[in-house]
Design a protein around this motif. Structure first.
Motif, mmCIF file in Angstrom:
data_model
loop_
_atom_site.group_PDB
_atom_site.id
_atom_site.type_symbol
_atom_site.label_atom_id
_atom_site.label_comp_id
_atom_site.label_asym_id
_atom_site.label_seq_id
_atom_site.Cartn_x
_atom_site.Cartn_y
_atom_site.Cartn_z
ATOM 1 N N ASP B 489 155.433 -0.999 47.958
ATOM 2 C CA ASP B 489 154.408 -0.458 48.845
ATOM 3 C C ASP B 489 154.358 -1.409 50.045
ATOM 4 O OD1 ASP B 489 151.894 -0.339 50.194
ATOM 5 O OD2 ASP B 489 151.007 0.670 48.451
ATOM 6 N N LYS B 490 154.916 -0.953 51.159
ATOM 7 C CA LYS B 490 155.146 -1.873 52.288
ATOM 8 C C LYS B 490 153.863 -2.539 52.772
ATOM 9 C CE LYS B 490 159.549 -0.387 54.183
ATOM 10 N NZ LYS B 490 159.718 0.979 53.563
ATOM 11 N N ALA B 491 152.802 -1.764 52.852
ATOM 12 C CA ALA B 491 151.548 -2.322 53.386
ATOM 13 C C ALA B 491 151.016 -3.409 52.454
ATOM 14 C CB ALA B 491 150.506 -1.211 53.554
ATOM 15 N N MET B 492 151.083 -3.111 51.163
ATOM 16 C CA MET B 492 150.581 -4.093 50.202
ATOM 17 C C MET B 492 151.416 -5.369 50.230
ATOM 18 S SD MET B 492 149.303 -2.757 46.507
ATOM 19 C CE MET B 492 148.625 -4.146 45.593
ATOM 20 N N VAL B 493 152.715 -5.200 50.342
ATOM 21 C CA VAL B 493 153.582 -6.381 50.373
ATOM 22 C C VAL B 493 153.295 -7.206 51.621
ATOM 23 C CG1 VAL B 493 155.987 -7.122 50.645
ATOM 24 C CG2 VAL B 493 155.383 -5.441 48.884
#
Lengths: 545, 545
Positions: B489-493
């Motif tokens: 999950d790009k945003a979470m990463v």
């Protein structure tokens, strides 16, 4: 050009200074103080063999008698502080720093010295942990150890109480340290070699045999009927339930009661051969009736117990003994067995909080916990399965990856002496940490390692609790009439009981009216002697006949 | 009247049968098979000393050569299965049951024998765990051990590779078992006594010196620049960050790269004396440059390493050695130091799942993990504080009761050979457990013990993750272009990176362009020999000059 043998060269200098005071390796007792002054240097890390039981008392006194103008600032690394001389060194200024495991009877004085600034404590360890540091960052420069006998070549015979000797000597001897042994006698041939003479630099015959403490003897006459009840619950609700075969018992009357109920109550439940077969345990006299009844297959010990020598000699199928008939105990290896080969640790405590953290630390005492944190913790490096361990793991059911769990049982009556509640909102350990300047509150067993809490009110199985709230209520649910117990959420506790998370005596089929002292296989010291066929010879203080 | 000395009486019978074949304790090599047939009984628990390195190969062959009509159904309890003869005993029918720790090169054959029903596996252990069982429920009845030399009284000299010998002999000798040692030579006086002759029943001079394996040698020429990059990240992002002084390294090129970067990269960061001072480690040749640069204060070892003998002899301030100059290694005590006295374990793995569970188990092999589960687990019985451990504990911040935490770092490139992704949704261990009938999937290190995962993409600090979901994304975030990594999950990463949970090389101030092989303090075996001042003498297979 860097010198890579500083330790060796320094040892050679010390040995040369010391050699003038010895005949070969043998030091005359009258010259031991001079010898120590020659081979110990200020700032040294020194290990005095202070075990649970046998004590290098002669060497400890000699060390305390050194002139602090000559030898000072020693860093003592010692597992048990048992004798006044172990603290005298800090009062005189010979030593200034301490790393240890357990202080027992010296704990109040230790706390006073600490607050007076007469020593600094590095840390309080569990035994195996301190031993690990002997091979890492706390290797002794000089070790003062204790054995039953030596020959002129320095070969040591430790007899039944081997305890810490091998691990201390190995760490010291192989890092160019100096090993000095006090022995009860110097003989031509030791009965068996426990420590090779190559590892020992000096031996001295102490004027009196070394001090030894009967630490594991509990007089059955002092076991209460509440303890009998709790022991019945333990046997039926935990030992039988999980089929616990490999185990360690803490010290105390609670577990002594269990030992004495094996040949009676457990036998009546058909449990012989099914529970409590393999032990990591000092030779508790209270285990004699269970051994005689054929319950016990093997006992490996951390140390021995005064008066048990002839009984052990006569039961070589049970105990680990040498060709000479005396026991080979070895704390490091027995603690390893306790950590990794036992499926259960069960012991008493003084205080338990709402998360299940338990501690025997009390204000004004800095005592440490000895081996309990090691044996009373889940060994996460363990990989072999047994039915007991797998079942506990299934009950815990944490996460997606299945694993086993060690059973860690804390036994406690809801009120201890002077009506002090055993269950508290906050452990005394917090205040102790504050006053003694410890890094962390001294917790004996952390709540997330405890699987069961057993009181006269019932057994709380913490493995089955699904969240922190349930866990707290399960603990309150066995806390009886203590304030913690009275503040329970009654509905939740009833629900936990319905689900088998809390089990009352009745739920276990245990009738409190059956919990009489008649169930004890021995009700007195004399009974224990009788059970042993006269082989057990209790110390005088335990004899009333 | 119960007989309480069955083990002793039975041993006496065996010894009487064996005595006819020996002169005192010395057995002629040609009669070793006859001796084993006389002193071993069907159904016995037998320990063949199979270490990581030295092997009781002569005795293992003799055991495999026994007539299964005479001796059969043996239960082998052995730490490492290294030689074909270790499995031959199951093929011939001499043995039928196995408890062990590690099988290495024999793992594929072991899996085949298992599926053919030619043996039953009790369990796969970590070393210390198996040793604990030697004193509990897996005590050997007969042990076949290995030493460098013996005298006629049976005193053993184990030399540098002491490894498991003391623990095996102690468990066997003190439970009335039989100890038979193969030695390279029988001498009038051993250079030092490592095992007292009182504990040894028979010695036999093997026709050839015992087999020994150089298991810990890694040729610096094979270290890649990605490994240099990962080593830089480890040093700056973990060693320096936490001030890690006491540690253990796993085997492999990843950690060899770290060892070789200490005198160069770590030195340039001013870290000498501040990190990596005290080790529980076999004497890795790759550590030579760091030792020479004065980084290392002490190394205590599980075993030794072929070719390192003269170097160790010349560096007694660093290694634990005896008066004879050779090392004293002892796996039980070094594993104890690794568990309890080390603040960090760092090692490589093959597969990591989304919970952080890691395993080197692969299908068709039943290899075990040796010491990794022990060293790579949080020691919950630990009670002494260090800054490193306390900081890791604060970062973990679990529960209301503060405690410390061991750093457990798993290093892995996102893809291993043949482009197999190191990150997987489900470990092969699940399928292996199914096919081999194991109780649990064989996990090397459980996710909740892992604190950091390090790949060429960055470091994921799992201590700082606040829930399972964050943990999963932190792992995906360093999993690069593997399917697991691509499903992040790009945003979470990105959020995790902003919070320092994930740190990329740039976040650490590590420029991948600096990660060249020039940073290695030795780039070849020849460089290692040179760094040692010619003292290190690599085995022939590592010499290309």
């Amino acid at each position: 050009m860097r010198e890579w043998n500083r330790l060796g060269l320094n040892k050679a200098e010390r040995m040369e200074r010391g050699a003038a005071l010895a005949q070969g390796k043998v030091v005359p007792p009258a010259r031991i103080g001079e010898l120590l002054a020659q081979v110990i240097e200020s700032g040294d890390r020194v290990c005095i063999e202070g075990n649970n039981q046998k004590q290098a008392d002669f060497l400890a006194s000699a060390l305390a008698g050194l002139d602090p103008a000559v030898v000072n600032d020693l860093h003592i690394v010692q597992s048990v502080l048992a004798l006044p001389s172990h603290l005298d060194v800090f009062e005189t200024g010979v030593a200034s720093r301490l790393d240890f495991s357990f202080s027992g009877q010296q704990s109040a004085r230790l706390a006073r010295l600490l607050s007076a600034g007469q020593l600094r404590i590095g840390a309080i360890h569990t035994y195996l942990e301190l031993f690990g540091r002997y091979f890492t960052d706390l290797t002794p420069r000089v070790s003062l150890v204790c054995a039953a006998a030596a020959d002129a070549q320095g070969n040591l015979y430790t007899g039944g109480n081997t305890e810490d000797t091998p691990v201390i000597v190995e760490a010291t001897a192989f890092r160019r340290g100096i090993v000095i042994a006090q022995v009860n006698e110097i003989v031509d041939h030791v009965p068996r070699v426990d420590i090779p003479g190559d590892w020992v630099d000096f031996v001295v015959q102490s004027p009196r045999p070394h001090y030894i403490e009967p630490l594991f003897t509990r007089d059955p006459a002092q076991i209460s009927e509440i303890q009998v009840l709790m022991a019945m619950m333990a046997i039926k609700g935990i030992y039988a339930e999980y089929g616990v075969k490999r185990l360690n018992h803490g010290i105390g009357f609670d577990t002594a009661a269990i030992e004495l109920l094996l040949p009676t109550y457990a036998e009546s439940l058909g449990l012989r051969g099914k529970i409590a077969t393999h032990w990591a345990l000092n030779p508790h006299p209270a285990l004699i009736p269970a051994i005689e009844a054929g319950f016990v297959e093997s006992v490996h010990s951390f140390g021995s117990e005064l008066g048990m020598e002839e009984y052990i000699r006569a039961r070589p199928d049970v105990f680990f003994t040498g060709p000479d008939g005396s026991m080979r105990s070895n704390r490091a290896l027995s603690q390893t067995a306790g950590l990794y080969a036992c499926d259960m640790f069960i012991g008493s405590t003084l205080q338990i909080d709402l998360q299940g953290n338990s501690s025997t630390a009390t204000l004004g005492r800095v005592s440490g916990f000895g081996g309990a944190p090691n044996m009373g913790s889940d060994a996460r490096g363990r990989r072999h399965g047994t039915e007991t361990w797998l079942r506990a793991g299934r009950e815990a059911g944490t996460g997606t990856m299945p694993r086993g769990r060690k059973l860690v049982v804390q036994m406690v009556e809801t009120f201890r002496e002077h009506m002090a509640p055993a269950f508290v909102e906050k452990l005394d350990a917090w205040e102790l940490a504050e006053t003694a300047g410890l890094d962390l509150p001294p917790v004996m067993i952390y709540g997330d390692d405890v699987t069961h809490i057993l009181t006269e009110e019932g057994i709380a199985n913490l493995l089955l609790c699904q969240n922190e709230q349930e866990r707290e209520q399960a603990i309150r649910g066995v806390a009886g009439y203590t304030p913690v117990g009275l503040a329970r959420d009654k509905a939740m506790v009833e629900n936990l009981r319905d689900r088998g998370v809390i089990r009352r005596p009745a739920d276990l089929g245990v009738d409190p009216r059956d919990a009489t002292r008649d169930l004890l296989a021995a009700r007195s010291m004399k009974d224990l002697v009788h059970a042993s066929g006269g082989l057990y010879d209790p110390p005088a203080r335990f004899r009333s006949w």
